[in-house]
Design a protein around this motif. Structure first.
Motif, PDB file in Angstrom:
ATOM      1  N   MET A   1       0.837  -1.292   0.023  1.00 47.44           N
ATOM      2  CA  MET A   1       0.032   0.380  -0.055  1.00 47.44           C
ATOM      3  C   MET A   1       1.389   1.363   0.333  1.00 47.44           C
ATOM      4  SD  MET A   1      -2.552   1.025   3.073  1.00 47.44           S
ATOM      5  CE  MET A   1      -3.977   2.879   2.422  1.00 47.44           C
ATOM      6  N   ALA A   2       2.021   1.234   0.597  1.00 47.86           N
ATOM      7  CA  ALA A   2       2.912   2.079   0.975  1.00 47.86           C
ATOM      8  C   ALA A   2       3.045   2.504  -0.726  1.00 47.86           C
ATOM      9  CB  ALA A   2       3.467   2.353   2.172  1.00 47.86           C
ATOM     10  N   ALA A   3       3.778   1.939  -1.247  1.00 44.94           N
ATOM     11  CA  ALA A   3       4.781   1.767  -2.006  1.00 44.94           C
ATOM     12  C   ALA A   3       3.506   1.985  -3.363  1.00 44.94           C
ATOM     13  CB  ALA A   3       5.115   0.340  -2.513  1.00 44.94           C
ATOM     14  N   MET A   4       2.488   1.925  -3.215  1.00 46.76           N
ATOM     15  CA  MET A   4       1.540   2.237  -3.897  1.00 46.76           C
ATOM     16  C   MET A   4       0.792   3.327  -4.186  1.00 46.76           C
ATOM     17  SD  MET A   4       1.232   0.183  -6.818  1.00 46.76           S
ATOM     18  CE  MET A   4       0.339   0.814  -7.244  1.00 46.76           C
ATOM     19  N   LEU A   5       0.849   4.189  -2.922  1.00 42.80           N
ATOM     20  CA  LEU A   5       0.720   5.877  -2.318  1.00 42.80           C
ATOM     21  C   LEU A   5       1.798   6.370  -2.809  1.00 42.80           C
ATOM     22  CD1 LEU A   5      -1.410   5.161   0.663  1.00 42.80           C
ATOM     23  CD2 LEU A   5      -2.079   5.748  -1.312  1.00 42.80           C
ATOM     24  N   ARG A   6       3.003   6.002  -2.160  1.00 42.23           N
ATOM     25  CA  ARG A   6       4.150   6.328  -3.036  1.00 42.23           C
ATOM     26  C   ARG A   6       4.044   7.039  -4.269  1.00 42.23           C
ATOM     27  NH1 ARG A   6       7.328   9.309  -4.222  1.00 42.23           N
ATOM     28  NH2 ARG A   6       9.334  10.560  -3.386  1.00 42.23           N
ATOM     29  N   SER A   7       4.156   5.547  -4.788  1.00 36.72           N
ATOM     30  CA  SER A   7       3.722   6.075  -6.594  1.00 36.72           C
ATOM     31  C   SER A   7       2.706   7.222  -7.016  1.00 36.72           C
ATOM     32  CB  SER A   7       3.675   4.518  -7.467  1.00 36.72           C
ATOM     33  OG  SER A   7       3.914   4.741  -8.826  1.00 36.72           O
TER      34      SER A   7
ATOM     35  N   ILE B   1      -6.837   2.628   8.933  1.00 37.52           N
ATOM     36  CA  ILE B   1      -5.946   2.182   7.501  1.00 37.52           C
ATOM     37  C   ILE B   1      -6.011   2.599   6.370  1.00 37.52           C
ATOM     38  CG2 ILE B   1      -4.796   0.217   6.007  1.00 37.52           C
ATOM     39  CD1 ILE B   1      -3.616   0.334   9.001  1.00 37.52           C
ATOM     40  N   GLY B   2      -7.023   3.153   6.023  1.00 35.90           N
ATOM     41  CA  GLY B   2      -7.740   4.160   5.290  1.00 35.90           C
ATOM     42  C   GLY B   2      -7.308   5.481   4.736  1.00 35.90           C
ATOM     43  N   LEU B   3      -7.969   5.841   6.254  1.00 33.72           N
ATOM     44  CA  LEU B   3      -7.725   7.471   6.065  1.00 33.72           C
ATOM     45  C   LEU B   3      -6.021   7.404   6.281  1.00 33.72           C
ATOM     46  CD1 LEU B   3     -10.144   7.866   9.476  1.00 33.72           C
ATOM     47  CD2 LEU B   3     -10.315   8.646   6.937  1.00 33.72           C
TER      48      LEU B   3
ATOM     49  N   LEU C   1      -4.448  10.549   2.927  1.00 42.10           N
ATOM     50  CA  LEU C   1      -4.098  11.444   4.007  1.00 42.10           C
ATOM     51  C   LEU C   1      -2.835  12.564   2.831  1.00 42.10           C
ATOM     52  CD1 LEU C   1      -5.117  14.080   5.755  1.00 42.10           C
ATOM     53  CD2 LEU C   1      -2.733  13.067   7.158  1.00 42.10           C
ATOM     54  N   PRO C   2      -2.356  11.537   2.586  1.00 43.05           N
ATOM     55  CA  PRO C   2      -0.892  11.677   1.896  1.00 43.05           C
ATOM     56  C   PRO C   2      -1.827  12.368   0.227  1.00 43.05           C
ATOM     57  CG  PRO C   2      -0.573  10.021   2.138  1.00 43.05           C
ATOM     58  CD  PRO C   2      -2.269  10.145   3.029  1.00 43.05           C
ATOM     59  N   ILE C   3      -3.039  11.557  -0.290  1.00 46.07           N
ATOM     60  CA  ILE C   3      -3.591  12.132  -1.638  1.00 46.07           C
ATOM     61  C   ILE C   3      -4.036  13.245  -1.510  1.00 46.07           C
ATOM     62  CG2 ILE C   3      -4.637  11.259  -3.472  1.00 46.07           C
ATOM     63  CD1 ILE C   3      -2.280   9.624  -2.928  1.00 46.07           C
ATOM     64  N   PHE C   4      -4.986  13.328  -0.642  1.00 47.48           N
ATOM     65  CA  PHE C   4      -5.851  14.462  -0.132  1.00 47.48           C
ATOM     66  C   PHE C   4      -5.283  16.221   0.170  1.00 47.48           C
ATOM     67  CE2 PHE C   4      -8.158  17.368   2.633  1.00 47.48           C
ATOM     68  CZ  PHE C   4      -9.335  17.492   2.149  1.00 47.48           C
ATOM     69  N   MET C   5      -4.211  16.048   0.565  1.00 51.37           N
ATOM     70  CA  MET C   5      -2.965  16.884   0.925  1.00 51.37           C
ATOM     71  C   MET C   5      -2.546  17.401  -0.277  1.00 51.37           C
ATOM     72  SD  MET C   5      -3.369  17.681   4.399  1.00 51.37           S
ATOM     73  CE  MET C   5      -2.098  18.856   4.366  1.00 51.37           C
ATOM     74  N   ILE C   6      -2.122  16.394  -1.248  1.00 48.87           N
ATOM     75  CA  ILE C   6      -1.883  16.730  -2.969  1.00 48.87           C
ATOM     76  C   ILE C   6      -2.214  18.789  -2.974  1.00 48.87           C
ATOM     77  CG2 ILE C   6      -1.342  16.193  -5.432  1.00 48.87           C
ATOM     78  CD1 ILE C   6      -1.275  13.973  -4.308  1.00 48.87           C
ATOM     79  N   ASN C   7      -3.645  18.351  -2.717  1.00 50.04           N
ATOM     80  CA  ASN C   7      -4.446  19.434  -3.289  1.00 50.04           C
ATOM     81  C   ASN C   7      -5.591  19.806  -2.386  1.00 50.04           C
ATOM     82  OD1 ASN C   7      -5.596  22.713  -4.025  1.00 50.04           O
ATOM     83  ND2 ASN C   7      -5.349  21.606  -6.096  1.00 50.04           N
TER      84      ASN C   7
ATOM     85  N   VAL D   1     -10.919  10.683  -4.597  1.00 50.03           N
ATOM     86  CA  VAL D   1      -9.549   9.357  -4.682  1.00 50.03           C
ATOM     87  C   VAL D   1      -9.332   9.039  -3.291  1.00 50.03           C
ATOM     88  CG1 VAL D   1      -7.121   8.538  -5.064  1.00 50.03           C
ATOM     89  CG2 VAL D   1      -8.517   9.977  -6.941  1.00 50.03           C
ATOM     90  N   ALA D   2      -9.093  10.346  -2.414  1.00 52.05           N
ATOM     91  CA  ALA D   2      -8.401   9.719  -1.041  1.00 52.05           C
ATOM     92  C   ALA D   2     -10.208   8.903  -0.427  1.00 52.05           C
ATOM     93  CB  ALA D   2      -8.448  10.778  -0.189  1.00 52.05           C
ATOM     94  N   GLY D   3     -11.127   9.291  -0.751  1.00 47.20           N
ATOM     95  CA  GLY D   3     -12.691   9.103  -0.317  1.00 47.20           C
ATOM     96  C   GLY D   3     -12.112   7.239  -0.653  1.00 47.20           C
ATOM     97  N   THR D   4     -12.478   6.940  -1.737  1.00 48.44           N
ATOM     98  CA  THR D   4     -11.918   6.149  -2.384  1.00 48.44           C
ATOM     99  C   THR D   4     -11.149   4.632  -1.854  1.00 48.44           C
ATOM    100  OG1 THR D   4     -12.627   7.097  -4.805  1.00 48.44           O
ATOM    101  CG2 THR D   4     -12.035   4.828  -4.707  1.00 48.44           C
ATOM    102  N   ILE D   5      -9.869   5.291  -1.655  1.00 50.08           N
ATOM    103  CA  ILE D   5      -8.908   4.849  -0.690  1.00 50.08           C
ATOM    104  C   ILE D   5      -9.380   3.918   0.531  1.00 50.08           C
ATOM    105  CG2 ILE D   5      -6.475   4.717  -0.249  1.00 50.08           C
ATOM    106  CD1 ILE D   5      -5.877   6.100  -2.050  1.00 50.08           C
ATOM    107  N   ALA D   6      -9.932   5.150   0.889  1.00 50.61           N
ATOM    108  CA  ALA D   6     -10.341   4.990   2.781  1.00 50.61           C
ATOM    109  C   ALA D   6     -11.453   3.508   2.448  1.00 50.61           C
ATOM    110  CB  ALA D   6     -11.076   5.981   3.550  1.00 50.61           C
ATOM    111  N   ALA D   7     -12.328   3.894   1.211  1.00 50.94           N
ATOM    112  CA  ALA D   7     -13.625   2.523   1.347  1.00 50.94           C
ATOM    113  C   ALA D   7     -12.854   1.673   1.118  1.00 50.94           C
ATOM    114  CB  ALA D   7     -14.700   3.799   0.383  1.00 50.94           C
ATOM    115  N   ALA D   8     -12.140   1.257   0.225  1.00 48.35           N
ATOM    116  CA  ALA D   8     -11.322   0.097  -0.154  1.00 48.35           C
ATOM    117  C   ALA D   8     -10.568   0.036   1.421  1.00 48.35           C
ATOM    118  CB  ALA D   8     -10.493   0.274  -1.003  1.00 48.35           C
TER     119      ALA D   8
END
Length: 359
Positions: A36-42, A109-111, A115-121, A130-137
């Motif tokens: 998960m960390a690798a995919m979010l970082r990518s 874990i989803g939140l 967070l890093p995706i939401f903080m982009i803008n 995108v952040a909400g979809t990740i949290a829901a998954a």
């Protein structure tokens, strides 16, 4: 409570104890969190590395499915670890409380992943989607961890990671593999080669997922001493593909606005998004069926092997009796015996003594 009900509950508790003890899931949780960390970082690097707005939108649409899949598995794996911690020592918080706790662990874990995706803008709705979809998954993954057979969920998560690793390895050789699959200079040949590549990825990923799921269940059986029925092995083999299908459904529903916005960039981008979406769904379905079939065949082969615990000479008395020559008197017709201890009339005394010694 009656004595019979008490014995039944005691037997069920004895079966649930090894189930919980053999499902710590710490290694699985660590591997899933790394994925998960690798995919979010990518995804973060891909999105923030674009200067053009249109490229930023399309890059977000490309990165979202992988992050959603990894978050789904990570939520389930972490929730399994939390459940194992809560049920250690024979404690059982109950089905409702257990479901709430595992779902809450997935949500946490989803939140953290969102967070890093939401903080982009924080001012753009696309990153909030995108952040909400990740949290829901991740939350759905945590809810799946409340399934009764935790070993099946753990095996499915491990198989999903194996299928992901197969996809990563194939991505490195994709440029060399596509010409072998029929890719040429025309768009039609390249599209056909891309379809064949998806087929190869699905089949190899399904084989890896089914074998890994089977091995995880067999290892858990050796630790706990309890065996699962063969349909649960099939379900575990199909689990990785089922997780991929769930992730794709989430991407198409919760993240639909992102895909639609990316499709509005150009007609070519719309076509590419549709092709990628169909390819992901096809790969997930192939992994589902191939993984289920692989696990079913694997457990079928193990069920067909002789049990080493059976006595080797179980059939020896029959074979010895068949090989030993019978006394002529024993083959002649005799009247029926009266009582269980009475000897047949007319039998030779030596034969009676030999049979008594054998008994």
């Amino acid at each position: 409570m009656s004595e019979v009900d008490s014995e039944v509950r005691t037997g069920e508790a004895a079966q649930d104890g090894p189930e919980r003890a053999g499902s710590s899931g710490l290694i699985l949780a660590a591997a899933a969190l790394l994925w998960m960390a690798a995919m979010l970082r990518s995804a973060w690097a891909t999105i923030t590395g674009q200067d053009d707005v249109a490229m930023e939108v399309t890059s977000t649409a490309y990165a979202m499915p992988g992050a959603v899949s990894a978050s789904l598995v990570a939520g389930a794996a972490v929730a399994l670890a939390v459940r194992a911690f809560l049920t250690r020592g024979g404690r059982d918080p109950g089905a409702t409380v257990r479901s709430i706790l595992t779902t809450g662990a997935g949500l946490g874990i989803g939140l953290l992943g969102a967070l890093p995706i939401f903080m982009i803008n924080v001012e753009g709705w696309i990153y909030a989607v995108v952040a909400g979809t990740i949290a829901a998954a991740a939350t759905i993954g945590g809810a799946l961890a409340s399934f009764r057979h935790t070993r099946v969920v753990a095996a499915a998560g491990a198989g999903a990671i194996a299928a992901f690793l197969v996809g990563v390895l194939l991505a490195f050789v994709q440029d060399d593999l596509l010409p072998a699959l029929g890719a040429g200079n025309t768009a039609a040949s390249q599209a056909s080669a891309a379809g064949n590549f998806s087929l190869v990825q699905g089949v190899l990923g399904g084989l890896a997922a089914g074998l890994v799921a089977y091995r995880v269940l067999r290892r858990a059986r050796r630790r706990s001493g309890t065996e699962l029925k063969w349909p649960l092995y099939t379900l575990a083999g199909a689990g990785p593909g089922l997780l991929l299908v769930i992730a794709e459904i989430l991407t198409r529903t919760a993240g639909a606005r992102v895909l639609e916005l990316a499709g509005k960039v150009s007609e070519l981008e719309l076509t590419v998004q549709r092709m990628l979406s169909g390819s992901r769904l096809n790969v997930g379905l192939i992994v589902l069926f191939v993984g289920a079939f692989t696990a079913m065949v694997a457990v079928g082969r193990s069920m067909g092997t002789p049990n080493s615990a059976d006595p080797a000479g179980a059939a020896a008395p029959d074979s010895d009796a068949a090989a030993e020559p019978l006394d002529p008197a024993s083959t002649s017709p005799k009247p029926a015996s009266i009582g269980t201890d009475a000897a047949p009339v007319g039998m030779d005394p030596d034969e009676i003594e030999r049979r008594a010694r054998a008994d």
